[in-house]
Design an enzyme around this catalytic site. Structure first.
Site, PDB file in Angstrom:
ATOM      1  N   TYR A 239      -3.052   5.351   9.157  1.00 44.81           N
ATOM      2  CA  TYR A 239      -2.338   3.574   8.269  1.00 44.81           C
ATOM      3  C   TYR A 239      -1.775   3.518   9.654  1.00 44.81           C
ATOM      4  O   TYR A 239      -1.595   4.270   9.180  1.00 44.81           O
ATOM      5  CB  TYR A 239      -2.230   3.794   6.987  1.00 44.81           C
ATOM      6  CG  TYR A 239      -1.945   2.514   6.477  1.00 44.81           C
ATOM      7  CD1 TYR A 239      -3.270   1.508   6.619  1.00 44.81           C
ATOM      8  CD2 TYR A 239      -0.831   1.616   6.189  1.00 44.81           C
ATOM      9  CE1 TYR A 239      -3.208   0.058   5.637  1.00 44.81           C
ATOM     10  CE2 TYR A 239      -0.955   0.797   5.880  1.00 44.81           C
ATOM     11  CZ  TYR A 239      -1.508  -0.064   5.632  1.00 44.81           C
ATOM     12  OH  TYR A 239      -1.625  -1.527   5.388  1.00 44.81           O
TER      13      TYR A 239
ATOM     14  N   TYR B  64       0.188  -1.152   0.247  1.00 47.01           N
ATOM     15  CA  TYR B  64      -0.114   0.001  -0.018  1.00 47.01           C
ATOM     16  C   TYR B  64       0.725   1.499  -0.229  1.00 47.01           C
ATOM     17  O   TYR B  64       1.816   1.267   0.688  1.00 47.01           O
ATOM     18  CB  TYR B  64      -0.953  -0.105   1.013  1.00 47.01           C
ATOM     19  CG  TYR B  64      -1.927   0.999   1.031  1.00 47.01           C
ATOM     20  CD1 TYR B  64      -2.581   1.147   0.154  1.00 47.01           C
ATOM     21  CD2 TYR B  64      -1.552   1.990   2.754  1.00 47.01           C
ATOM     22  CE1 TYR B  64      -3.716   2.424   0.239  1.00 47.01           C
ATOM     23  CE2 TYR B  64      -3.009   2.765   2.347  1.00 47.01           C
ATOM     24  CZ  TYR B  64      -3.520   3.206   1.180  1.00 47.01           C
ATOM     25  OH  TYR B  64      -4.405   3.859   1.594  1.00 47.01           O
TER      26      TYR B  64
HETATM   27  P1  NAD Z   1      -8.719  -9.047   3.955  1.00 45.47           P
HETATM   28  O1  NAD Z   1      -9.294  -9.416   4.848  1.00 45.47           O
HETATM   29  O2  NAD Z   1      -9.549 -10.080   2.767  1.00 45.47           O
HETATM   30  O3  NAD Z   1      -6.802 -10.154   4.217  1.00 45.47           O
HETATM   31  C1  NAD Z   1      -5.907 -10.083   5.321  1.00 45.47           C
HETATM   32  C2  NAD Z   1      -6.452 -12.418   4.955  1.00 45.47           C
HETATM   33  O4  NAD Z   1      -5.120 -12.074   6.061  1.00 45.47           O
HETATM   34  C3  NAD Z   1      -7.422 -12.407   6.103  1.00 45.47           C
HETATM   35  O5  NAD Z   1      -7.747 -13.349   5.476  1.00 45.47           O
HETATM   36  C4  NAD Z   1      -7.168 -12.638   7.422  1.00 45.47           C
HETATM   37  O6  NAD Z   1      -7.041 -13.904   7.996  1.00 45.47           O
HETATM   38  C5  NAD Z   1      -5.653 -13.295   7.290  1.00 45.47           C
HETATM   39  N1  NAD Z   1      -4.909 -13.377   8.144  1.00 45.47           N
HETATM   40  C6  NAD Z   1      -4.577 -12.510   9.087  1.00 45.47           C
HETATM   41  N2  NAD Z   1      -3.450 -12.728  10.108  1.00 45.47           N
HETATM   42  C7  NAD Z   1      -3.084 -13.945   9.985  1.00 45.47           C
HETATM   43  C8  NAD Z   1      -2.245 -14.760   9.871  1.00 45.47           C
HETATM   44  N3  NAD Z   1      -1.507 -14.481  11.053  1.00 45.47           N
HETATM   45  N4  NAD Z   1      -2.127 -15.976   9.414  1.00 45.47           N
HETATM   46  C9  NAD Z   1      -2.795 -16.367   8.255  1.00 45.47           C
HETATM   47  N5  NAD Z   1      -3.723 -15.136   7.242  1.00 45.47           N
HETATM   48  C10 NAD Z   1      -3.532 -14.443   8.392  1.00 45.47           C
HETATM   49  O7  NAD Z   1      -8.381  -8.218   3.452  1.00 45.47           O
HETATM   50  P2  NAD Z   1      -6.808  -7.107   2.192  1.00 45.47           P
HETATM   51  O8  NAD Z   1      -7.871  -5.946   2.199  1.00 45.47           O
HETATM   52  O9  NAD Z   1      -8.256  -7.901   1.163  1.00 45.47           O
HETATM   53  O10 NAD Z   1      -5.947  -7.796   2.265  1.00 45.47           O
HETATM   54  C11 NAD Z   1      -5.276  -7.868   1.926  1.00 45.47           C
HETATM   55  C12 NAD Z   1      -3.593  -7.676   1.774  1.00 45.47           C
HETATM   56  O11 NAD Z   1      -3.919  -7.006   0.638  1.00 45.47           O
HETATM   57  C13 NAD Z   1      -3.068  -7.078   2.437  1.00 45.47           C
HETATM   58  O12 NAD Z   1      -2.211  -7.159   2.281  1.00 45.47           O
HETATM   59  C14 NAD Z   1      -3.369  -5.898   2.596  1.00 45.47           C
HETATM   60  O13 NAD Z   1      -2.343  -5.219   3.006  1.00 45.47           O
HETATM   61  C15 NAD Z   1      -3.423  -4.949   0.937  1.00 45.47           C
HETATM   62  N6  NAD Z   1      -3.648  -4.512   0.896  1.00 45.47           N
HETATM   63  C16 NAD Z   1      -5.212  -4.172   0.687  1.00 45.47           C
HETATM   64  C17 NAD Z   1      -5.769  -2.677   0.430  1.00 45.47           C
HETATM   65  C18 NAD Z   1      -7.628  -1.978   0.957  1.00 45.47           C
HETATM   66  O14 NAD Z   1      -7.874  -1.438   0.601  1.00 45.47           O
HETATM   67  N7  NAD Z   1      -8.231  -3.380   1.406  1.00 45.47           N
HETATM   68  C19 NAD Z   1      -4.953  -1.692   0.563  1.00 45.47           C
HETATM   69  C20 NAD Z   1      -3.524  -1.834  -0.562  1.00 45.47           C
HETATM   70  C21 NAD Z   1      -3.123  -3.674  -0.241  1.00 45.47           C
END
Ligand code: NAD
Length: 286
Positions: free
Chosen positions: A182, A172
């Protein structure tokens, strides 16, 4: 044969992990997912009861098939690392072999090899606190589950990745620009992930011909993002200020991941690819 992908961090049909799984499935890949142990029960129940049925639909009208769901906690590398209270925790005791090393071993046993490794997980217990108010515990916990987890996953999966394989993580913009809200060290976590992308691209490239890239994604209303609390504001901000004035769909990030994992990207490694409607290009809001 088609490619096989392991996607760590899928626990519902809202996040980037699910969308990446779909885009890879649409491109013909076999899909294995790693689901956080405490979320496993409800995820499997929803899958079984057909709660995600509509979300399985691929562009050609067929349905995504998830070949296997593995329990995973990416905070632990080996069984020896797991504290007693976690081992005996009700939510963990029902599953087994969920440390990173064991999951890699299970995938090897079940399928022999994979071609694509996706890291789509993050966790920052103090994400709602400014960095100045973040505890050492909160900061290190965020790095452990969100940055080192990628180093460890790649380390343990590299031996079963076919040469020419690819790995992808999600980052991000807050890693390189101040984005208020954040917090908890999550900005630091993403900076580490992006730097590690370069180092790991070199090491895994030289040793195993594996490519390592990260996607800097725009805001999406995922479960994790809703927990941070400011995602609606970020979506509105992007709509106002990004070069492309449309809401970002998870599918657009999924498609970029499918591209990066494909032979079309065979010379691309060590990069941060922005999939954010171009917001990163702006210096000021308009
Ligand atoms: P999401 O909730 O779908 O995914 C996060 C996942 O991480 C969840 O399924 C959760 O169960 C899992 N998780 C947390 N701790 C864990 C652990 N110890 N072991 C295994 N799994 C674990 O949310 P998302 O936003 O799709 O996130 C996915 C990626 O995208 C992340 O790296 C997030 O930082 C990144 N991201 C998200 C955004 C946004 O706006 N949603 C923007 C940029 C980057």
């Amino acid at each position: 044969r088609g490619k096989r992908a392991f996607i760590a961090g899928v626990a519902d049909d809202n996040g980037y992990g699910w969308a990446i799984a779909k885009s890879l499935a649409a491109a013909g890949a076999q899909i294995l997912v790693g689901t956080w142990v405490p979320a496993l029960n409800i995820f499997e129940t929803c899958l079984r009861r057909g709660k995600f049925d509509e979300s399985h639909l691929l562009p050609d009208g067929s349905l995504m098939n998830i070949t296997k769901v593995y329990p995973l906690d990416a905070v632990y590398d080996t069984p020896e690392d797991v504290p007693k209270d976690v081992k005996s925790n009700r939510r963990y005791a029902g599953s087994s072999k969920w440390t990173i090393k064991e999951v890699a071993e299970s995938v090897k046993e079940d399928f022999g090899s994979i071609d694509i490794l996706v890291h789509s997980l993050a966790n920052g217990p103090e994400v709602t606190k400014p960095l100045l108010e973040t505890s050492r515990y909160g900061y290190l916990a965020a790095v452990s589950s969100s940055s080192y987890s990628f180093v460890s996953l790649l380390k343990h999966f590299v031996p079963l990745m076919n040469p020419g394989g690819a790995s992808i993580s999600l980052t991000y913009l807050a890693s390189e620009r101040m984005i208020p809200g954040y917090g908890g060290g999550m900005s630091s976590v993403k900076a580490a992930l992006e730097s590690d992308t370069k180092v790991l691209a070199f090491e895994a490239g030289r040793r195993h011909r594996i490519r390592v890239n990260t996607i800097s994604a725009g805001p999406l209303r995922s479960r994790a993002a809703k927990a941070i609390g400011f995602v609606d504001m970020m979506i509105d901000y992007s709509l106002m200020n990004a070069p492309l004035q449309k809401e970002l769909s998870a599918e657009e990030v999924g498609n970029a991941a499918a591209f990066l994992a494909s032979p079309l990207a065979s010379a691309i490694t060590g990069t941060v690819l922005y999939v954010d409607n171009g917001l990163n290009a702006m210096g000021i809001g308009v």
